[in-house]
Design an enzyme around this catalytic site. Structure first.
Site, short mmCIF file in Angstrom:
data_model
loop_
_atom_site.label_atom_id
_atom_site.label_comp_id
_atom_site.label_asym_id
_atom_site.label_seq_id
_atom_site.Cartn_x
_atom_site.Cartn_y
_atom_site.Cartn_z
N ASP A 139 0.82 -1.22 0.00
CA ASP A 139 0.00 0.00 0.00
C ASP A 139 0.85 1.27 0.00
O ASP A 139 0.32 2.38 0.02
CB ASP A 139 -0.95 0.02 1.21
CG ASP A 139 -0.23 -0.11 2.55
OD1 ASP A 139 1.00 0.10 2.59
OD2 ASP A 139 -0.90 -0.42 3.55
N GLY A 140 2.16 1.12 -0.03
CA GLY A 140 3.04 2.27 -0.08
C GLY A 140 3.22 2.99 1.24
O GLY A 140 3.89 4.02 1.31
N ARG A 166 14.37 9.93 6.18
CA ARG A 166 15.70 9.41 6.47
C ARG A 166 16.71 9.97 5.47
O ARG A 166 16.35 10.34 4.34
CB ARG A 166 15.72 7.89 6.49
CG ARG A 166 15.29 7.21 5.21
CD ARG A 166 15.23 5.70 5.40
NE ARG A 166 14.95 5.00 4.15
CZ ARG A 166 14.88 3.68 4.04
NH1 ARG A 166 15.07 2.92 5.11
NH2 ARG A 166 14.63 3.11 2.88
N ASP A 209 19.04 -6.71 -1.50
CA ASP A 209 18.50 -5.36 -1.74
C ASP A 209 18.50 -4.51 -0.47
O ASP A 209 18.16 -3.32 -0.52
CB ASP A 209 17.08 -5.44 -2.31
CG ASP A 209 16.12 -6.19 -1.40
OD1 ASP A 209 16.31 -7.42 -1.26
OD2 ASP A 209 15.20 -5.58 -0.85
N ASP A 230 17.74 0.01 6.12
CA ASP A 230 16.49 -0.74 6.16
C ASP A 230 16.30 -1.48 7.48
O ASP A 230 16.38 -2.71 7.55
CB ASP A 230 16.39 -1.71 4.98
CG ASP A 230 16.13 -0.99 3.67
OD1 ASP A 230 15.78 0.21 3.72
OD2 ASP A 230 16.26 -1.61 2.62
#
Length: 481
Positions: free
Chosen positions: A118-119, A169, A245, A255
């Protein structure tokens, strides 16, 4: 009004094969839950949120913060050891640059790479990343940084309904191993060469004079990755999802998802509830670092000499061991290195593992070790179940300290500056999350202040240095964020 500049010579200059222009999805009723004043000042932004009236709206993506459209970059990667194909910034938008750092909104809405997502980011994981990236910075470990956190009452669904948030960030670059994998596996060698040329020019200029700049860049990335993972191991940090990734080309911690710091020492500790096989357990991180470097080298092969690439990868293990030995020598307060030091350390690990000694507390207590002949050092001795074995180890440690004429007072000072008193334990983050979910953001600010100086005593925060409470055993973190 503050603006963030999009450098046409930066990532945008690579062209549309590398990114998509995206407009953020407005976040309803944004509330500035946290603002990093010191970092803002470094970036040339208002040092106080009160001097930036539109900060919440701008850093939620509701108002344009830059002088051009934001970008979502495309990359691919291996996830849990399996090729996952195209991934990309599914909820992150690169706004541009401020103070020489890239500025990115995480959770700002759908992008062409959102896949089934959903972003959005949820408040829970955004608080964890905000706090941990700043905690790692306080520990001196390379990391992305957190500028701001914007909360909203908007509901998003994970395992249960949660509220949304947008994290701002910053980093010198958000380039990942997966950016290079993307073009290699699509057989787009021209774009791969473009990306390497850009990375070398921008971040590894000293590699540009090499016969094969890509090879020189790979060797530098290997060194940085080895050093980064040695940093993680030394402080007991578990990343939790070391997919290719999620590996920074610059050797940054990036991340923050299902991360965790060790409580009771266990080399097999798995901090990610979604990691059923233990692929990313604490003790596996060094090997996984090398596995990911193989992925990067594979992606760069069209620009490398295969034998040179293999030789470079073979340097990872000795580089990592050297970096790790250096860090643990400092943790033990040793000013020199001797052949038997590693054996002494392994014996200590065995004692800690058998006792599940608290990682952070043990090293902090050891920092005040009394090397006089009759000293029993009960504060650290009592953290080990086999007292007789500890006594034997302690005697050998005293002998080793005497071999370099170590002075207790000076060594104590050095070790206390190496072994932190405070780390972001899961229960501390959870307390901040629960309060913020109830509308009280004060614990975020309190922890940010504490974790900026993790080696200092800070008497007002003494309770934050203790063992986790019993209820913390029920906490679990997963890839859901």
């Amino acid at each position: 009004m503050p603006t963030i500049t999009l450098d046409q010579a930066g990532f945008r200059g690579l062209g549309p094969d590398f990114y998509s222009e995206v407009t953020a999805t407005p976040l309803p009723q944004p509330r500035l839950a946290a603002y990093n004043a010191s970092l803002a000042a470094e970036l040339g932004l208002p040092a106080h949120a009160g001097d930036w009236p539109d900060a919440a709206a701008m850093l939620a993506g509701n108002l344009p913060a830059a002088d051009s459209a934001a970008m979502a970059t495309v990359y691919s990667g291996h996830q849990f050891g399996v090729w996952a194909g195209q991934l990309g910034d599914g909820r992150a938008l690169l706004l541009g640059e401020a103070g020489g750092q890239e500025v990115q909104l995480k959770g700002a809405g759908l992008t062409p790479y959102s896949r089934m997502g959903d972003g959005r980011a949820v408040l829970r994981s955004s608080i964890r990343e905000y706090l941990c990236s700043e905690a790692m910075h306080g520990l001196g470990i390379p990391t992305t940084r957190a500028l701001a956190l914007v909360a909203s009452p908007e509901t998003v669904w994970r395992e249960t309904p949660e509220t949304a948030a947008v994290l701002t960030r910053v980093a010198p670059s958000f380039l990942r191993f997966g950016h290079f994998e993307h073009f290699f596996y699509r057989d787009q060698q021209h774009q791969l060469s473009q990306l390497v040329d850009y990375a070398v020019r921008r971040y590894f200029p000293h590699c540009s004079e090499a016969a094969r700049p890509a090879q020189a860049m790979l060797e530098e990335v290997i060194r940085r990755t080895a050093a980064l993972i040695a940093d993680w191991q030394a402080v007991g940090f578990c990343h939790g999802v070391m997919n290719s990734d999620n590996m920074s080309l610059l050797g940054l911690t990036i991340d923050y998802g299902p991360f965790g710091f060790l409580d009771g020492f266990d080399t097999g500790h798995i901090c990610n509830h979604s990691d059923h096989s233990g692929r990313y357990a604490y003790g596996a991180q060094p090997e996984i670092g090398l596995w990911n470097l193989h992925c990067l080298a594979q992606a760069l092969l069209p620009l490398l000499d295969r034998d040179e690439a293999i030789a470079a990868l073979k340097q990872y293990q000795p580089l990592f061991e050297t970096e790790l030995t250096h860090r643990f020598s400092r943790k033990l307060g040793l000013a020199t290195q001797e052949d038997d030091d590693w054996a002494l350390l392994v014996r200590l690990f065995d004692l800690m593992q058998a006792s599940r000694s608290d990682w952070t507390l043990f090293w902090r207590q050891l920092s005040r070790f009394d090397s006089s002949p009759d000293a029993l050092n009960p504060d650290v001795r009592d953290m080990v179940l086999d007292r007789d074995a500890f006594d034997g180890w302690a005697q050998d440690y005293k002998t080793r300290l005497a071999s370099e004429a170590s002075v207790d007072a000076a060594r104590h000072t050095a070790m206390l500056a190496t072994n932190p008193k405070y780390v972001l334990r899961n229960h501390l983050a959870e307390q901040a999350i629960r309060q913020a979910q109830a509308g009280d953001d004060s614990e975020i600010a309190r922890l940010q202040q504490l974790l900026a100086q993790p080696f200092d005593e800070q008497p007002a925060f003494e309770a934050y240095a203790g063992l986790p409470p019993d209820w913390a055993k029920q906490l679990s973190v997963s890839c859901s964020s």
